[in-house]
Design an enzyme around this catalytic site. Sequence first.
Site, PDB file in Angstrom:
ATOM      1  N   ASP A 221       0.833  -1.207   0.000  1.00 41.04           N
ATOM      2  CA  ASP A 221       0.000   0.000   0.000  1.00 41.04           C
ATOM      3  C   ASP A 221       0.867   1.256   0.000  1.00 41.04           C
ATOM      4  OD1 ASP A 221      -2.767  -0.984   0.216  1.00 41.04           O
ATOM      5  OD2 ASP A 221      -2.047  -1.879   2.090  1.00 41.04           O
TER       6      ASP A 221
ATOM      7  N   ASP B 257     -10.394  -5.214  -1.002  1.00 39.03           N
ATOM      8  CA  ASP B 257      -9.434  -4.615  -0.075  1.00 39.03           C
ATOM      9  C   ASP B 257     -10.148  -3.854   1.034  1.00 39.03           C
ATOM     10  OD1 ASP B 257      -7.081  -3.769   1.045  1.00 39.03           O
ATOM     11  OD2 ASP B 257      -6.632  -2.256  -0.496  1.00 39.03           O
TER      12      ASP B 257
HETATM   13  C1  DX5 Z   1      -6.364   0.539   3.115  1.00 38.14           C
HETATM   14  C2  DX5 Z   1      -5.389  -0.375   2.429  1.00 38.14           C
HETATM   15  C3  DX5 Z   1      -5.613  -1.805   2.734  1.00 38.14           C
HETATM   16  C4  DX5 Z   1      -5.470  -2.168   4.178  1.00 38.14           C
HETATM   17  C5  DX5 Z   1      -5.961  -3.549   4.424  1.00 38.14           C
HETATM   18  O1  DX5 Z   1      -6.295   1.813   2.579  1.00 38.14           O
HETATM   19  O2  DX5 Z   1      -5.485  -0.218   1.028  1.00 38.14           O
HETATM   20  O3  DX5 Z   1      -4.818  -2.631   1.915  1.00 38.14           O
HETATM   21  O4  DX5 Z   1      -4.163  -2.058   4.632  1.00 38.14           O
HETATM   22  O5  DX5 Z   1      -5.882  -3.779   5.778  1.00 38.14           O
HETATM   23  P1  DX5 Z   1      -7.102  -4.374   6.609  1.00 38.14           P
HETATM   24  O6  DX5 Z   1      -7.230  -5.809   6.184  1.00 38.14           O
HETATM   25  O7  DX5 Z   1      -6.678  -4.210   8.010  1.00 38.14           O
HETATM   26  O8  DX5 Z   1      -8.339  -3.576   6.267  1.00 38.14           O
HETATM   27 ZN    ZN Z   2      -4.554  -1.718  -0.223  1.00 38.47          ZN
END
Ligand code: DX5
Ligand code: ZN
Length: 256
Positions: free
Chosen positions: A40, A183
Site C-alpha cells: 500500500d 481490499d
Molecule cells: C487501506 C489499504 C488496505 C489495508 C488492508 O487503505 O489499502 O490494503 O491495509 O488492511 P485491513 O485488512 O486491516 O483492512
Molecule cells: Zn490496499
Amino acid sequence: MSQGAPRVLISASVLNADFSRLDRVVHKLERAGVDRLHLDVMDGHFVDNLSFGPDIVAAFRRLTELPLDVHLMISEPARHVDRFIAAQPQTITFHVEAPQTEVQKDQAIAAIHAAGVGAGLAISPGTPVQAVADRVDRLDVIMVMTVVPGWGGQGFMPDMAPKIAEARRLLSAAGRGGLVHVDGGINHRTAEIVGRQGIDVCIVGSALFQRGRDASEEVDLVRESAQRGRLAVETDTPSAQGAGARRSSRRASASA
Ligand code: DX5
Ligand code: ZN
C-alpha cells in the site's frame, strides 16, 4: 469448492506489519501460505496517510519470490509509475478517482503494460464500478475497496460487496483473465460475504498481524470461508442466478 472453480487467492497487506524487520514479516507470511503480497503506497494527498514508496517495494522484491501487488493511493500515478515498474511487481493498481486527466490514466496503464506488468484500477466506496467499464479490456485487476482508503484495521463495509459481482461480470465479458481483488476489513468472518460475490483475491491486512493469533490459521480460514461462500452461490437457490455463467467464464480466465 466445486470442480473446476479456481482457488481464492490470499494477498497479504503489510501496512500493519513491523517495518523494522521486513525479512521476518515476509518469512512469516510465506510460512502462513499467502499467495501474494499487497503493498500500500500512500502519498498524504490522495489519502491522509503516508506509507512508503518504490524503494520499499524494491526491498520486498529482493526478499521474496511471491508476486507483489502494488496499490497506489497517490494523486499522480502517471508521474510516478515508472519507479514502481522498475521494482518488478506482478501488478500495479491505481485509483480511478486519481485527479489526473483521462489521457494520463491511459498513459499510466500503457506504461505498466509495456513493462510486462499487470495493470489495475481501484474503486473507492463512493465510486460505481461503471467508472472502470470503458477500460475493462485493458485491466488485469479491478480492486474493490470495502473501506475508505488510507488506513488498515477499519471495519468491512458490507454495502460494497455487490460491486465485486459486478466487477467480476465486467472482467469475464472482457475475457483477458483479469481478477477482482477486495481490499479492506477482510478476515475469516467477512470472507464468506465476498466469496458469495465471486471474489478472486482477498487482501488481508490487520487480521494477519494480531497479537496472539496464528497467521497461517487465519489464511486458511479466510480462504475456506471465501470458497464456502462461492460454493454456496454456485449450488444454491435463487441467489445463484447468473452464477453458472460467471463460473464458466471464470474457469477460462482466473489463472494469475
Ligand atoms: C487501506 C489499504 C488496505 C489495508 C488492508 O487503505 O489499502 O490494503 O491495509 O488492511 P485491513 O485488512 O486491516 O483492512
Ligand atoms: Zn490496499
